[in-house]
Design an enzyme around this catalytic site. Structure first.
Site, mmCIF file in Angstrom:
data_model
loop_
_atom_site.group_PDB
_atom_site.id
_atom_site.type_symbol
_atom_site.label_atom_id
_atom_site.label_comp_id
_atom_site.label_asym_id
_atom_site.label_seq_id
_atom_site.Cartn_x
_atom_site.Cartn_y
_atom_site.Cartn_z
ATOM 1 N N HIS A 1 -2.576 16.997 11.381
ATOM 2 C CA HIS A 1 -1.797 16.072 12.262
ATOM 3 C C HIS A 1 -2.596 14.830 12.627
ATOM 4 O O HIS A 1 -3.795 14.939 13.192
ATOM 5 C CB HIS A 1 -0.906 16.628 13.381
ATOM 6 C CG HIS A 1 0.272 15.790 13.935
ATOM 7 N ND1 HIS A 1 -0.125 14.805 14.763
ATOM 8 C CD2 HIS A 1 1.493 15.937 13.627
ATOM 9 C CE1 HIS A 1 1.138 14.115 14.946
ATOM 10 N NE2 HIS A 1 1.803 14.811 14.176
ATOM 11 N N ASP B 1 9.579 16.478 16.777
ATOM 12 C CA ASP B 1 10.596 16.065 17.370
ATOM 13 C C ASP B 1 10.430 14.507 17.929
ATOM 14 O O ASP B 1 9.449 14.015 17.924
ATOM 15 C CB ASP B 1 10.817 16.823 18.613
ATOM 16 C CG ASP B 1 10.027 16.842 19.937
ATOM 17 O OD1 ASP B 1 10.508 17.208 20.943
ATOM 18 O OD2 ASP B 1 8.778 16.624 19.429
ATOM 19 N N PHE C 1 7.554 9.282 13.587
ATOM 20 C CA PHE C 1 6.493 8.353 13.557
ATOM 21 C C PHE C 1 6.575 6.795 14.021
ATOM 22 O O PHE C 1 5.444 6.154 14.424
ATOM 23 C CB PHE C 1 5.504 8.551 12.565
ATOM 24 C CG PHE C 1 4.887 9.826 12.463
ATOM 25 C CD1 PHE C 1 3.819 10.391 13.072
ATOM 26 C CD2 PHE C 1 5.362 10.811 11.457
ATOM 27 C CE1 PHE C 1 3.352 11.685 12.995
ATOM 28 C CE2 PHE C 1 4.718 11.887 11.244
ATOM 29 C CZ PHE C 1 3.787 12.270 12.004
ATOM 30 N N TYR D 1 9.812 10.722 20.031
ATOM 31 C CA TYR D 1 8.944 10.421 21.062
ATOM 32 C C TYR D 1 9.829 10.418 22.056
ATOM 33 O O TYR D 1 11.302 10.325 22.026
ATOM 34 C CB TYR D 1 8.530 8.867 20.957
ATOM 35 C CG TYR D 1 7.590 8.692 19.784
ATOM 36 C CD1 TYR D 1 6.359 9.330 19.706
ATOM 37 C CD2 TYR D 1 7.900 7.819 18.628
ATOM 38 C CE1 TYR D 1 5.447 9.033 18.497
ATOM 39 C CE2 TYR D 1 7.019 7.468 17.614
ATOM 40 C CZ TYR D 1 5.876 8.190 17.610
ATOM 41 O OH TYR D 1 4.972 7.732 16.463
#
Length: 224
Positions: free
Chosen positions: A186, A64, A77, A66
């Site tokens: 990740h 989801d 990102f 930031y």
């Protein structure tokens, strides 16, 4: 929410007719009315605006947005140029430097990737300020699954980069033999050392694109 005007429109229109989307729309509308929600409403679909379906070469799936002020702008990102680079993106840049020798830029704005056909798609497209995963399970996942399935159906070689368990869970949807799937832990500081570093996704991606007659991605983000 800004309207979709490119070739994503048929996919989006099909989803907007479904009951889950009507509930999602009402939920999101009320959240923006009553709370501080990110990204700004006009930025929710930026990944689709900047990367038309016919131009998708690479898909990088995030979770989801930031959740701190000024960060999210609709690309997974990525943050606006004036915002501190988040830890996960710091690690992405480190791997990019080790993999392809790209210099590490002074900002985290990834629009250049999006405009080259890198679909920077979060699985959930909105979030309450300072409350990670607060819009999880409200319907966004079904919507973004439909987008991922639309890319999977495309009759050309596409690279799917799946970082972390939520992204890797999408692998079962990707059954088109023309595509390349790259998986790794990740890039967050909690997991990057478990196999993200050294996974070389950027060179592998470009080698695949070049081998199939496509222009590789220029991954270098220039300083501002």
């Amino acid at each position: 929410m800004s309207a979709i005007s490119n070739d994503w429109l048929p996919v989006v229109e099909e989803e907007t007719k479904k009951d889950y989307y009507k509930s999602l729309y009402l939920f999101v509308k009320e959240e923006y009315h009553k709370r501080l929600v990110f990204p700004p409403a006009d930025d929710i679909f930026n990944a689709l605006h900047l990367t038309p379906l016919k131009e998708v070469k690479v898909v990088i799936i995030g979770q989801d947005p930031y959740h701190n002020v000024g960060q999210a702008h609709g690309l997974s990102f990525s943050v606006k140029p004036e915002v501190d680079i988040p830890p996960s993106l710091v690690n992405i840049y480190k791997e990019l430097h080790e993999d392809l020798g790209c210099s590490i830029p002074n900002h985290g704005y990834l629009e250049k990737w999006a405009k080259q056909g890198v679909l920077l798609l979060n699985t959930v497209l909105t979030v309450r300020a300072h409350e990670p995963a607060s819009h999880k399970g409200k319907g966004w996942e079904q919507f973004t699954d439909a987008l991922i399935e639309a890319v999977n159906r495309e009759d050309r070689p596409i690279v799917f980069i799946l970082w972390g368990a939520p992204a890797r869970a999408k692998k079962k949807m990707l059954n088109n033999p023309k595509h390349l799937i790259l998986e790794a832990p990740h890039p967050s500081p909690l997991s990057a050392y478990r196999g993200f570093f050294g996974s070389k996704p950027f060179s592998k991606c470009n080698a695949f694109l070049s081998a199939h007659g496509q222009t590789p991605i220029d991954w270098q983000i220039e300083d501002v």
